[in-house]
Design a protein around this motif. Structure first.
Motif, mmCIF file in Angstrom:
data_model
loop_
_atom_site.group_PDB
_atom_site.id
_atom_site.type_symbol
_atom_site.label_atom_id
_atom_site.label_comp_id
_atom_site.label_asym_id
_atom_site.label_seq_id
_atom_site.Cartn_x
_atom_site.Cartn_y
_atom_site.Cartn_z
ATOM 1 N N ASP A 36 0.817 -1.213 0.000
ATOM 2 C CA ASP A 36 0.000 0.000 0.000
ATOM 3 C C ASP A 36 0.852 1.264 0.000
ATOM 4 N N THR A 37 2.013 1.227 0.623
ATOM 5 C CA THR A 37 2.908 2.377 0.564
ATOM 6 C C THR A 37 3.305 2.669 -0.879
ATOM 7 N N THR A 38 3.547 1.607 -1.645
ATOM 8 C CA THR A 38 3.866 1.787 -3.056
ATOM 9 C C THR A 38 2.689 2.387 -3.810
ATOM 10 N N LEU A 39 1.479 1.939 -3.485
ATOM 11 C CA LEU A 39 0.297 2.505 -4.129
ATOM 12 C C LEU A 39 0.128 3.978 -3.786
ATOM 13 N N VAL A 40 0.397 4.325 -2.530
ATOM 14 C CA VAL A 40 0.277 5.723 -2.121
ATOM 15 C C VAL A 40 1.278 6.594 -2.879
ATOM 16 N N ILE A 41 2.505 6.102 -3.042
ATOM 17 C CA ILE A 41 3.500 6.848 -3.820
ATOM 18 C C ILE A 41 3.002 7.059 -5.245
ATOM 19 N N THR A 42 2.435 5.999 -5.827
ATOM 20 C CA THR A 42 1.890 6.113 -7.181
ATOM 21 C C THR A 42 0.759 7.125 -7.239
ATOM 22 N N PHE A 43 -0.127 7.098 -6.229
ATOM 23 C CA PHE A 43 -1.232 8.070 -6.179
ATOM 24 C C PHE A 43 -0.715 9.501 -6.122
ATOM 25 N N TRP A 44 0.301 9.765 -5.310
ATOM 26 C CA TRP A 44 0.839 11.112 -5.179
ATOM 27 C C TRP A 44 1.427 11.587 -6.504
#
Length: 281
Positions: A36-44
Motif C-alpha cells: 500500500d505504501t507503493t500505491l500511495v507513492i503512485t497516487f501522489w
C-alpha cells in the motif's frame, strides 16, 4: 468560463475525495503495508500530474478564450518544451518503478520457515493441497489428473501420501504463520486474488508461480479469479478462512489425505526420519 470552472472543480473534488474518503486500507496480512505504501507513492505522483494537467487546461481555456479580433498563435514545435516534458516524464516513471522493484523483491523472497501450500485452478473452481505430518508436498503432474485424482498427485511419491486434498472447498490457514502459496492451473489462465491480503498472481498452465504472506487477522476472505478464464469466470469464487491455531488443527484433522482417496490407496507415507532424495520411481 463554465468549462474552466468545471475543470477546477474536478481537481478540487478529486483531491477532497481522496483526503476524506471512507475507504482506507486495513492491515490484514503481512504484505499489506509495504504494497500500500507503493500505491500511495503512485497516487501522489499520478495525482500531481493529473492536477497539473487539468489546471493547465483550465488556464488555457480561460486565458485563450475567444475574443473578437483575437488571432490564434501557431507554434508547431518547441525543443525546449519537449526536453522538459521528456525529462519530467522519465523522472516520474522512475519514481513509480523504483519502489515497485523493492516491493516485488519482498513479495517473492520467502522466509525459511514458511509452509508451502498449493492452489490449483480449473474452470471454474479452486482446489487446495496442504502438507501432512511430514511438512512437505509430494510431486504432481497433469498426466495424473483423473476423477479419482483431481489434483494430479503422483501416486508413487511417498511424500504426497499424507497431503491434505481439498477439492472445490474452502481453504483454512492458521494465523501468524508465513505461507508460501504455490499456484498451478490445469486448463487455462487464471489469477488467484484475495483483495484483503493484497495478494494476487497469474496462474499459467505448465508453470508453477508463487507468492507468500503471513495472515495477521482471523476472518473469512473471498477468493476471486482476476483473469478472464471463460464463461464461468464471474462465478469462480471461494473463501480463505484464517483461524486460530486450535480451530485450524481441528479443521485439518477432518480433511481427507491423498492416501484416503481411491487414487492414493496403497501409497506408503514417507518416513521423514530418513534422508529423502526425491520421489520413488
Amino acid at each position: 468560463m463554465i468549462v474552466a470552472a468545471s475543470l477546477v472543480l474536478i481537481v478540487l473534488f478529486s483531491v477532497a475525495f481522496h483526503l476524506v474518503s471512507p475507504w482506507w486500507w486495513t492491515p490484514i496480512a503481512s504484505n499489506w503495508g509495504y504494497i500500500d505504501t507503493t500505491l500511495v507513492i503512485t497516487f501522489w505522483i499520478t495525482g500531481a500530474v493529473f492536477t497539473a494537467v487539468v489546471l493547465f487546461m483550465a488556464w488555457c481555456v480561460f486565458r485563450y478564450r475567444h475574443k473578437p479580433g483575437r488571432v490564434a498563435h501557431y507554434e508547431p514545435e518547441s525543443k525546449r518544451l519537449e526536453i522538459w516534458l521528456t525529462a519530467l516524464t522519465a523522472l516520474g516513471v522512475a519514481a513509480m518503478l523504483a519502489p515497485g522493484l523493492v516491493v516485488w523483491n519482498r513479495f517473492i523472497t520467502v522466509p525459511d520457515d514458511a509452509t508451502e501450500i498449493e492452489v490449483v485452478a480449473q474452470q471454474w473452481f479452486w482446489s487446495y493441497r496442504l502438507p501432512g505430518a511430514d511438512g512437505q508436498l509430494g510431486s504432481s503432474d497433469v498426466t495424473w489428473i483423473s476423477a479419482d485424482n483431481p489434483l494430479g498427485l503422483n501416486p508413487h511419491d511417498r511424500l504426497g501420501a499424507d497431503d491434505v486434498v481439498i477439492d472445490g472447498g474452502d481453504l483454512h490457514l492458521p494465523i501468524g504463520k508465513p505461507v508460501k502459496v504455490l499456484l498451478r492451473s490445469v486448463d487455462v489462465l487464471h489469477d488467484f486474488y484475495v483483495p484483503e491480503f493484497r495478494a494476487k498472481m497469474d496462474m499459467v498452465p505448465g508453470m508453477v508461480t508463487y507468492f507468500w504472506f503471513t495472515p495477521t487477522r482471523t476472518g473469512e476472505f473471498e477468493v476471486l479469479c482476476a483473469e478472464l478464464c471463460g464463461t464461468g469466470h464471474g462465478y469462480m469464487r471461494g473463501y480463505v478462512l484464517i483461524d486460530e491455531e486450535a480451530e485450524y488443527e481441528a479443521w485439518l484433522g477432518e480433511q481427507l489425505t491423498f492416501a484416503g482417496l481411491p487414487a492414493g490407496e496403497g501409497v506408503q507415507v514417507a518416513n521423514t526420519a530418513e534422508p529423502i532424495g526425491g520421489s520413488d520411481p
